[in-house]
Design a protein around this motif. Sequence first.
Motif, PDB file in Angstrom:
ATOM      1  N   ASN B  79       0.835  -1.212   0.000  1.00  0.00           N
ATOM      2  CA  ASN B  79       0.000   0.000   0.000  1.00  0.00           C
ATOM      3  C   ASN B  79       0.862   1.252   0.000  1.00  0.00           C
ATOM      4  OD1 ASN B  79      -2.370  -1.567   2.229  1.00  0.00           O
ATOM      5  ND2 ASN B  79      -2.411  -1.415   0.007  1.00  0.00           N
ATOM      6  N   LEU B  80       1.910   1.201   0.830  1.00  0.00           N
ATOM      7  CA  LEU B  80       2.789   2.363   0.944  1.00  0.00           C
ATOM      8  C   LEU B  80       3.446   2.649  -0.416  1.00  0.00           C
ATOM      9  CD1 LEU B  80       3.642   4.240   3.241  1.00  0.00           C
ATOM     10  CD2 LEU B  80       5.664   2.832   3.556  1.00  0.00           C
ATOM     11  N   TRP B  81       3.901   1.589  -1.028  1.00  0.00           N
ATOM     12  CA  TRP B  81       4.503   1.728  -2.360  1.00  0.00           C
ATOM     13  C   TRP B  81       3.479   2.255  -3.357  1.00  0.00           C
ATOM     14  CZ3 TRP B  81       7.815   2.536  -5.890  1.00  0.00           C
ATOM     15  CH2 TRP B  81       7.578   2.142  -7.217  1.00  0.00           C
ATOM     16  N   ASN B  82       2.236   1.733  -3.273  1.00  0.00           N
ATOM     17  CA  ASN B  82       1.184   2.207  -4.160  1.00  0.00           C
ATOM     18  C   ASN B  82       0.960   3.708  -3.991  1.00  0.00           C
ATOM     19  OD1 ASN B  82       0.676  -0.230  -5.302  1.00  0.00           O
ATOM     20  ND2 ASN B  82      -1.061  -0.738  -3.976  1.00  0.00           N
ATOM     21  N   SER B  83       0.894   4.148  -2.735  1.00  0.00           N
ATOM     22  CA  SER B  83       0.701   5.575  -2.453  1.00  0.00           C
ATOM     23  C   SER B  83       1.785   6.402  -3.113  1.00  0.00           C
ATOM     24  CB  SER B  83       0.755   5.833  -0.943  1.00  0.00           C
ATOM     25  OG  SER B  83      -0.515   5.729  -0.391  1.00  0.00           O
ATOM     26  N   LEU B  84       3.027   5.948  -2.892  1.00  0.00           N
ATOM     27  CA  LEU B  84       4.166   6.669  -3.417  1.00  0.00           C
ATOM     28  C   LEU B  84       4.094   6.743  -4.948  1.00  0.00           C
ATOM     29  CD1 LEU B  84       6.542   7.838  -1.824  1.00  0.00           C
ATOM     30  CD2 LEU B  84       7.868   5.841  -2.502  1.00  0.00           C
ATOM     31  N   PHE B  85       3.837   5.575  -5.546  1.00  0.00           N
ATOM     32  CA  PHE B  85       3.811   5.508  -7.005  1.00  0.00           C
ATOM     33  C   PHE B  85       2.654   6.335  -7.576  1.00  0.00           C
ATOM     34  CE2 PHE B  85       2.151   3.457 -10.860  1.00  0.00           C
ATOM     35  CZ  PHE B  85       3.232   3.694 -11.700  1.00  0.00           C
ATOM     36  N   LEU B  86       1.459   6.142  -6.993  1.00  0.00           N
ATOM     37  CA  LEU B  86       0.285   6.849  -7.515  1.00  0.00           C
ATOM     38  C   LEU B  86       0.455   8.360  -7.398  1.00  0.00           C
ATOM     39  CD1 LEU B  86      -2.670   4.669  -6.166  1.00  0.00           C
ATOM     40  CD2 LEU B  86      -2.003   4.997  -8.558  1.00  0.00           C
ATOM     41  N   SER B  87       0.908   8.806  -6.217  1.00  0.00           N
ATOM     42  CA  SER B  87       1.035  10.252  -6.009  1.00  0.00           C
ATOM     43  C   SER B  87       2.096  10.841  -6.933  1.00  0.00           C
ATOM     44  CB  SER B  87       1.407  10.559  -4.560  1.00  0.00           C
ATOM     45  OG  SER B  87       0.475   9.970  -3.702  1.00  0.00           O
ATOM     46  N   ALA B  88       3.250  10.173  -6.977  1.00  0.00           N
ATOM     47  CA  ALA B  88       4.337  10.708  -7.798  1.00  0.00           C
ATOM     48  C   ALA B  88       3.947  10.716  -9.266  1.00  0.00           C
ATOM     49  CB  ALA B  88       5.609   9.887  -7.584  1.00  0.00           C
ATOM     50  N   ALA B  89       3.348   9.619  -9.728  1.00  0.00           N
ATOM     51  CA  ALA B  89       2.983   9.554 -11.141  1.00  0.00           C
ATOM     52  C   ALA B  89       1.898  10.575 -11.459  1.00  0.00           C
ATOM     53  CB  ALA B  89       2.512   8.148 -11.499  1.00  0.00           C
ATOM     54  N   SER B  90       0.936  10.732 -10.548  1.00  0.00           N
ATOM     55  CA  SER B  90      -0.142  11.701 -10.792  1.00  0.00           C
ATOM     56  C   SER B  90       0.419  13.116 -10.890  1.00  0.00           C
ATOM     57  CB  SER B  90      -1.169  11.678  -9.663  1.00  0.00           C
ATOM     58  OG  SER B  90      -1.706  10.398  -9.559  1.00  0.00           O
ATOM     59  N   VAL B  91       1.342  13.432  -9.973  1.00  0.00           N
ATOM     60  CA  VAL B  91       1.910  14.773  -9.992  1.00  0.00           C
ATOM     61  C   VAL B  91       2.735  14.975 -11.265  1.00  0.00           C
ATOM     62  CG1 VAL B  91       3.554  16.325  -8.868  1.00  0.00           C
ATOM     63  CG2 VAL B  91       1.865  15.087  -7.513  1.00  0.00           C
ATOM     64  N   ALA B  92       3.476  13.939 -11.653  1.00  0.00           N
ATOM     65  CA  ALA B  92       4.282  14.054 -12.869  1.00  0.00           C
ATOM     66  C   ALA B  92       3.378  14.322 -14.068  1.00  0.00           C
ATOM     67  CB  ALA B  92       5.096  12.784 -13.082  1.00  0.00           C
ATOM     68  N   VAL B  93       2.321  13.541 -14.194  1.00  0.00           N
ATOM     69  CA  VAL B  93       1.386  13.747 -15.304  1.00  0.00           C
ATOM     70  C   VAL B  93       0.731  15.123 -15.181  1.00  0.00           C
ATOM     71  CG1 VAL B  93      -0.763  12.953 -16.352  1.00  0.00           C
ATOM     72  CG2 VAL B  93       0.944  11.295 -15.614  1.00  0.00           C
ATOM     73  N   GLY B  94       0.354  15.462 -13.949  1.00  0.00           N
ATOM     74  CA  GLY B  94      -0.298  16.757 -13.716  1.00  0.00           C
ATOM     75  C   GLY B  94       0.594  17.920 -14.112  1.00  0.00           C
ATOM     76  N   LEU B  95       1.900  17.799 -13.830  1.00  0.00           N
ATOM     77  CA  LEU B  95       2.821  18.891 -14.191  1.00  0.00           C
ATOM     78  C   LEU B  95       2.985  18.983 -15.696  1.00  0.00           C
ATOM     79  CD1 LEU B  95       5.619  18.567 -11.473  1.00  0.00           C
ATOM     80  CD2 LEU B  95       3.954  20.397 -11.706  1.00  0.00           C
TER      81      LEU B  95
END
Lengths: 374, 285
Positions: B79-95
């Motif tokens: 779950n922790l890894w999922n959080s990290l991956f989802l948040s980072a990827a979302s922000v990257a796409v968002g930027l």
Amino acid sequence: MSETMLRLENVDKFYGPIGKGVHAVRNINMDVAKGDIIALLGSSGCGKTSTLRMIAGFEETSRGKIFLSGREVHRLPPVKRHVAMAFEGYSLYPTVNVRDNIAFALKAAKLPEAEVASRVRDVAEMLEISDILDRMPNSISGGQQQRASLARALIRDADLHLLDEPMGQLEPQLRTLLRGRIKHFIKQRGLTAILVTHDQTEANALADRIAVMEGGVLQQYGSPAEIKERPANLFTGTFVGEPPMNVFPVTASTVGDKLHFDLEGGLDLAYASNAFAPDVREAILKRGRVMVGVRPYAVRRSEHGPAARVLTNQWLGDQSHIAAAFANGNLVLVEHDRARVGIGEEIRVELDPADLHVFDLESGKAISHGQELA
Amino acid sequence: MEHTSTLEKVLRGTAITLVILFFMFPIFWIFLMSFQTNETILRVPPSIVFDPTLSNYTALITGKLDTAAGTLEISFMKNLWNSLFLSAASVAVGLVLGVPAAYAFARLKFRGSEDIAFTLLSFRFAPPLLVLLPLTIYFQQIGLADTYLGLIWVYQLIVLPLILWIVRGYFEDIPADVEYAYRIAGHSWGATFRKIALPLAGPGIAAAGLLAFIFAWNNFVFALVLASADKQPVTVGALAFVTASGIQYGQVAAGIVLSILPTFALALYAQRYLVEGLSLGAVKG
């Protein structure tokens, strides 16, 4: 006839949809010869900066064409127009020091370092900013930023240099000094420059030709002397010149061998008919009612002539400005000696026919200047 | 504030202490709880004296949760890894999507630009539950349910408006003439965006990215509905501690401590940008 560097052909600018939006620039036609300095002179909102930005390529032309050095450029992005510009808001790159700001374009063009350094030195000395070259833009004053911005534009090899209010922030003494130096710098290098200003002195001192603008319309385009001596219309006549030209409506008629100008308030100016050339006289009489203008320097006090009542009399240290109630309006006259007249005193004024500018009452177009038809 | 009296200093100190106590106490208490067993946590009256144990952390890291009803498999680290991956990827796409868009909204006037920008912002104040049901059905039909891609897509509802509006404010603060000066000096539009606009808006972009990361990290409801166990972030994963034999407070606390660590570290590291970003950008704290 020298080579044309810039040509504006029927240039229009609308902010908003064509035909509906704000019509900022109206059908401007203008040729600028290579090596000339042109001043776009007008009050704020007259369309001078819009015109400049269309030439630079930051604003699209709504209609019309712009040619630069023979190329049609009005559809090109700024990068392809080969112009340099000094901005009114300075707009220095905040992340590099003054020296690098000035040298930016030269470095980008990969000029040899020694040449860049010597050119920066020259232009910095000319504009008195040698001592701040290593400072960052946010640590220097507005006047210094403005000069750095001007240096950044003048140092470039461009077909055309656009200077938007380049000296607005400078103190008067420095401005006077730099005016001379900038003109010399531009002329010596054979640059072509367009300067936007609302300062008549600046326009007169720097420019080979002045383009007077108002309401988006190019009112007159000519040498400083032409603008002053032969204003094309009432606007140019009253806008250029300090203090402004006196104007008053008159009704012209001939009685015997005299030409009479009946002023409002029962006053009358009478001239011998032959004081005006026949064609001038005819043009004035054909219209009947016209606008007569006379520059404050040309109004003389005398024994006879129509009366005026003094409202104010100010000694400015080198000249007297007298304002007087005259023909239901005001008349301003300038004398170079200290005028000994008191407020409320009655004076008589004489207006030499050679100094009269006559304008059409409706259109404002000039009819005659002294003895000559406009 | 040169002439502050002693009384003023004392009052201000007290006020600050109270505020800190109010906000920090729950975190402090959770930190203590994470080293206790359920028995010591639940005793009455509560006490801060106890035998510290690492059993909660061990259970989380090994993925084996011992309850009264037996051993449960939990996937907290996943779950922790999922959080990290989802948040980072979302922000990257968002930027990637949001920064150029913000630039366009700041610099170009085009028909409906304000309406589009406002519509994008409105995603921030529409309740997620409003769109969840139709979104679930769509996602199941087009095969995006329970995929990282689907989640990152939905997370754009959170990060994109935030990035867009904060960064737009930053771009608007840069005088357009600086860019014009660069363009007229022989640079293309694209080069001007890269060399002038992006660096000058850098702090704002960093702040927006950081905030977006925290918001994405804290999201619960999208992931709860749209993802199954192996794709869920910690916010949803913590539900696993509500077991048939009771709530595992110790593990919940340890889970919270572990899950706030990354955002906490990030926020501390970039505190300066965050404050600047919130005070200068369009979206004020």
